[in-house]
Enzyme design. Structure first.
Site, PDB file in Angstrom:
ATOM      1  N   ILE A 161       8.968   1.479  -5.503  1.00  0.00           N
ATOM      2  CA  ILE A 161      10.333   2.022  -5.543  1.00  0.00           C
ATOM      3  C   ILE A 161      10.303   3.246  -6.444  1.00  0.00           C
ATOM      4  O   ILE A 161       9.993   3.130  -7.636  1.00  0.00           O
ATOM      5  CB  ILE A 161      11.316   0.967  -6.097  1.00  0.00           C
TER       6      ILE A 161
ATOM      7  N   CYS B 298       5.662   0.203  -9.215  1.00  0.00           N
ATOM      8  CA  CYS B 298       4.638  -0.089  -8.206  1.00  0.00           C
ATOM      9  C   CYS B 298       4.989  -1.381  -7.454  1.00  0.00           C
ATOM     10  O   CYS B 298       5.680  -2.258  -7.985  1.00  0.00           O
ATOM     11  CB  CYS B 298       3.282  -0.273  -8.859  1.00  0.00           C
TER      12      CYS B 298
ATOM     13  N   GLU C  26       3.081  -3.915  -6.761  1.00  0.00           N
ATOM     14  CA  GLU C  26       2.550  -5.126  -7.401  1.00  0.00           C
ATOM     15  C   GLU C  26       3.508  -5.627  -8.477  1.00  0.00           C
ATOM     16  O   GLU C  26       3.784  -6.821  -8.596  1.00  0.00           O
ATOM     17  CB  GLU C  26       1.196  -4.840  -8.063  1.00  0.00           C
TER      18      GLU C  26
HETATM   19  N1  THU Z   1       1.651   2.754  -6.385  1.00  0.00           N
HETATM   20  C1  THU Z   1       1.811   1.401  -6.222  1.00  0.00           C
HETATM   21  O1  THU Z   1       2.851   0.941  -5.759  1.00  0.00           O
HETATM   22  N2  THU Z   1       0.812   0.596  -6.625  1.00  0.00           N
HETATM   23  C2  THU Z   1      -0.368   1.033  -7.164  1.00  0.00           C
HETATM   24  O2  THU Z   1      -1.114   0.245  -7.705  1.00  0.00           O
HETATM   25  C3  THU Z   1      -0.704   2.466  -7.066  1.00  0.00           C
HETATM   26  C4  THU Z   1       0.485   3.363  -6.975  1.00  0.00           C
HETATM   27  C5  THU Z   1       2.765   3.644  -5.991  1.00  0.00           C
HETATM   28  C6  THU Z   1       3.484   4.310  -7.132  1.00  0.00           C
HETATM   29  C7  THU Z   1       4.073   5.504  -6.422  1.00  0.00           C
HETATM   30  O3  THU Z   1       5.303   5.136  -5.840  1.00  0.00           O
HETATM   31  C8  THU Z   1       3.089   5.838  -5.328  1.00  0.00           C
HETATM   32  O4  THU Z   1       2.280   4.685  -5.179  1.00  0.00           O
HETATM   33  C9  THU Z   1       2.212   7.016  -5.623  1.00  0.00           C
HETATM   34  O5  THU Z   1       1.576   6.887  -6.846  1.00  0.00           O
END
Ligand code: THU
Length: 139
Positions: A43, A53, A55
């Protein structure tokens, strides 16, 4: 719930990603010790730093509903094998020291890790507990 089903849930969650800035979609699905499933997507927020993130969305949903022990977490993203970021590895460490981490491209293409492989020599709650019990290293 087996690995393929958990990946399926992560793929479903990825579809809910709110990513107007990076356009990089991530989904996660976890199973708790008591066999509950929680999912999350990333989000993004226009001022960037509040971005969450996938996770951590899933983990915070689980913990806030009273499920503090993660058995396994599956992660899917727009990259070829999207690995959890460092912050998320530390959060997994808090609630899933022995968790299986499934980094997937699809239900048929995935890699499995133990947290120790992705976050070796980690710091966690036990270290604080131990230091507090002893009164600290330098006391
Ligand atoms: N992102 C995740 O949701 N999980 C991760 O472990 C790596 C990065 C997301 C954060 C952001 O919204 C997008 O990926 C780009 O970094």
């Amino acid at each position: 719930m087996d690995t393929r089903e958990l990946i399926e849930k992560a793929l479903e969650a990825q579809g809910k990603a709110y990513v107007p800035y990076s356009n990089f979609r991530v989904g996660a699905a976890l199973i708790t010790e008591d066999d509950e499933i929680f999912t999350g997507c990333n989000i993004e927020i226009s001022s960037y730093s509040p971005t969450l993130c996938a996770e951590r969305t899933a983990i915070f949903k689980a913990v806030s509903e009273g499920h503090k022990k993660i058995k396994a977490i599956a992660i899917v993203g727009d990259a070829n094998f999207t690995y959890p970021c460092g912050v998320c590895r530390q959060v997994i460490r808090e609630f899933g020291k022995d968790a299986k981490i499934i980094v997937a491209n699809s239900k048929d293409e995935y890699r499995e890790y133990k947290l120790d492989e992705l976050l070796p020599h980690s710091f966690g709650p036990e270290n604080l507990e131990e230091a507090n019990t002893r009164g600290g290293k330098n006391v």
